[in-house]
Write a protein that holds these residues in place. Structure first.
Motif, PDB file in Angstrom:
ATOM      1  N   ARG A 277      17.449 -38.600  22.615  1.00 50.30           N
ATOM      2  CA  ARG A 277      18.590 -37.746  22.249  1.00 50.30           C
ATOM      3  C   ARG A 277      19.910 -38.473  22.453  1.00 50.30           C
ATOM      4  NH1 ARG A 277      16.986 -32.296  22.295  1.00 50.30           N
ATOM      5  NH2 ARG A 277      15.094 -32.230  21.018  1.00 50.30           N
ATOM      6  N   LEU A 278      19.991 -39.300  23.505  1.00 49.05           N
ATOM      7  CA  LEU A 278      21.205 -40.100  23.691  1.00 49.05           C
ATOM      8  C   LEU A 278      21.464 -40.941  22.448  1.00 49.05           C
ATOM      9  CD1 LEU A 278      20.734 -41.364  27.379  1.00 49.05           C
ATOM     10  CD2 LEU A 278      22.613 -39.925  26.574  1.00 49.05           C
ATOM     11  N   LYS A 279      20.427 -41.593  21.957  1.00 53.65           N
ATOM     12  CA  LYS A 279      20.575 -42.424  20.764  1.00 53.65           C
ATOM     13  C   LYS A 279      20.887 -41.581  19.534  1.00 53.65           C
ATOM     14  CE  LYS A 279      17.452 -46.030  22.473  1.00 53.65           C
ATOM     15  NZ  LYS A 279      16.130 -46.702  22.293  1.00 53.65           N
ATOM     16  N   GLU A 280      20.184 -40.460  19.397  1.00 57.05           N
ATOM     17  CA  GLU A 280      20.386 -39.594  18.230  1.00 57.05           C
ATOM     18  C   GLU A 280      21.804 -39.060  18.171  1.00 57.05           C
ATOM     19  OE1 GLU A 280      18.934 -35.173  17.439  1.00 57.05           O
ATOM     20  OE2 GLU A 280      17.280 -36.600  17.140  1.00 57.05           O
ATOM     21  N   ASN A 281      22.341 -38.680  19.334  1.00 57.44           N
ATOM     22  CA  ASN A 281      23.682 -38.094  19.361  1.00 57.44           C
ATOM     23  C   ASN A 281      24.779 -39.096  19.035  1.00 57.44           C
ATOM     24  OD1 ASN A 281      22.465 -35.694  20.070  1.00 57.44           O
ATOM     25  ND2 ASN A 281      23.098 -35.739  22.216  1.00 57.44           N
ATOM     26  N   LEU A 282      24.464 -40.387  19.162  1.00 53.40           N
ATOM     27  CA  LEU A 282      25.426 -41.431  18.776  1.00 53.40           C
ATOM     28  C   LEU A 282      25.318 -41.794  17.297  1.00 53.40           C
ATOM     29  CD1 LEU A 282      25.563 -44.207  21.540  1.00 53.40           C
ATOM     30  CD2 LEU A 282      27.314 -42.519  20.979  1.00 53.40           C
ATOM     31  N   SER A 283      24.196 -41.452  16.676  1.00 51.64           N
ATOM     32  CA  SER A 283      23.931 -41.892  15.296  1.00 51.64           C
ATOM     33  C   SER A 283      24.518 -40.916  14.290  1.00 51.64           C
ATOM     34  CB  SER A 283      22.419 -42.044  15.088  1.00 51.64           C
ATOM     35  OG  SER A 283      21.889 -42.995  15.976  1.00 51.64           O
ATOM     36  N   LEU A 284      25.837 -40.871  14.268  1.00 50.27           N
ATOM     37  CA  LEU A 284      26.550 -39.890  13.442  1.00 50.27           C
ATOM     38  C   LEU A 284      27.488 -40.538  12.428  1.00 50.27           C
ATOM     39  CD1 LEU A 284      27.689 -37.457  16.313  1.00 50.27           C
ATOM     40  CD2 LEU A 284      25.581 -37.333  14.969  1.00 50.27           C
ATOM     41  N   PHE A 285      27.547 -41.857  12.413  1.00 52.65           N
ATOM     42  CA  PHE A 285      28.616 -42.509  11.657  1.00 52.65           C
ATOM     43  C   PHE A 285      28.121 -43.290  10.445  1.00 52.65           C
ATOM     44  CE2 PHE A 285      29.943 -41.961  16.069  1.00 52.65           C
ATOM     45  CZ  PHE A 285      31.035 -41.129  15.873  1.00 52.65           C
ATOM     46  N   ASP A 286      26.844 -43.135  10.107  1.00 54.02           N
ATOM     47  CA  ASP A 286      26.322 -43.788   8.909  1.00 54.02           C
ATOM     48  C   ASP A 286      25.981 -42.782   7.821  1.00 54.02           C
ATOM     49  OD1 ASP A 286      24.207 -42.707  10.301  1.00 54.02           O
ATOM     50  OD2 ASP A 286      22.866 -44.428  10.037  1.00 54.02           O
TER      51      ASP A 286
END
Length: 325
Positions: A277-286
């Motif tokens: 979830r930490l990774k998922e929550n950062l993956s917002l800019f592509d």
């Protein structure tokens, strides 16, 4: 990582990790894991009861060369019991000591609520109740003007202990009053923001006043299930409209809601302890939501506030204490 700009020119990473409700036993490792995942923005508070453990995480990451202090944006908050000017600097210094830092990037007034002072040696963090051991335990308000607290926070900037100061849980009227009374305006407003509580007028006012905005509880009800402050059917991520948009973009429903938050130009501080979830929550800019998709999410607004002292004050602390009405 995208950023939002403060009036001073400082830039705050758009996605941070909120430390509220992370168990102290997990906090240091979560902080280290988040830094490894790419987080540079952390949202702490003395009231969360885990600043010392967060400090262990920051210290370890900096000491082992994983990150430089200047590459982190660390926020903490002044608790309600420390509003009298003489208590503001000691409260900050306690947070700095716990966080193992020489300065904060941002220090926020946690609520526009002044409560009676509780000495550190008596209870820390002090919480909401004046005497939690009393059968008639209640909140004990203190008569401290907000401007007095604010000017003591301004002094912290002059002392080099904090880079920026701001407020939480303020509405437009309180913001106007503060700006009319002080030559130093808030750099940041942190408030509850999610598709059920879009607060469009407040966000617009801040934009026009050059006050940056951070949204806490950006997924809405998810933060409040464990506190019995939200019902299961209030989950924003279960909304058919959100799920439809998520399918269209091949993203999770949570990513759609979080993307909506950053695409509005606000920062967000979701909380999680899970690596995926930490990774998922950062993956917002592509990816980007279309104007119509943003409008569809906007229309989910119900003015539903989950974090309201006017509700939980009476239920949890035997004190009716509205602040938003």
């Amino acid at each position: 990582m995208k950023t939002i700009a403060l009036k001073s020119g400082c830039e705050v990473p758009s996605v941070g990790l909120g430390l509220w409700k992370i168990d102290p036993s997990e906090t240091a490792q979560v902080v280290c894991s988040a830094i490894e995942c790419g987080y540079r923005h952390f949202d702490a508070a003395s009231d969360y009861g885990n600043e010392a453990e967060a400090g262990d995480g920051f210290h370890k990451a900096i000491a082992d060369g994983s990150i430089r202090r200047e590459d982190l944006w660390i926020t903490s908050k002044l608790w309600n019991t420390y509003h009298r000017p003489e208590h503001v600097r000691p409260a900050l210094e306690r947070s700095l000591s716990d966080l193992k830092l020489d300065y904060l990037d941002l220090y926020l007034m946690h609520f526009p609520i002044a409560l009676a002072f509780v000495p550190f040696e008596e209870r820390y963090p002090p919480g909401w109740l004046a005497d939690p051991n009393s059968q008639a335990a209640k909140m004990q308000p203190d008569r401290v003007p907000l401007i007095d607290t604010w000017q003591a926070m301004v002094d912290l900037v002059g002392a080099g202990l904090v880079r920026e100061i701001g407020v939480c849980n303020f509405g437009v009227s309180l913001l106007r009053d503060l700006m009319n009374a002080s030559a130093t305006p808030p750099a940041m407003l942190q408030v509850e923001l999610h598709p059920y509580l879009t607060q469009d007028k407040l966000v617009r006012f801040c934009r026009e006043s050059e006050i940056a905005v951070t949204g806490f509880s950006p997924l809405g009800a998810q933060s409040y299930f464990s506190l019995n402050m939200a019902d299961a059917e209030e989950a924003v991520i279960e909304q058919p409209a959100i799920r439809e948009i998520a399918l269209r973009h091949h993203r999770s429903a949570a990513q759609i809601v979080l993307r909506w938050g950053v695409q509005r130009g606000t920062a967000i501080v979701p909380k999680t302890t899970k690596i995926d979830r930490l990774k998922e929550n950062l993956s917002l800019f592509d990816f980007e939501l279309s104007g119509e998709e943003m409008s569809v999410i906007d229309r989910l607004n119900q003015n539903r506030r989950f974090n309201d002292p006017g509700d939980f004050g009476e239920a949890a602390f035997h004190t009716f204490f509205p602040i938003y009405e």
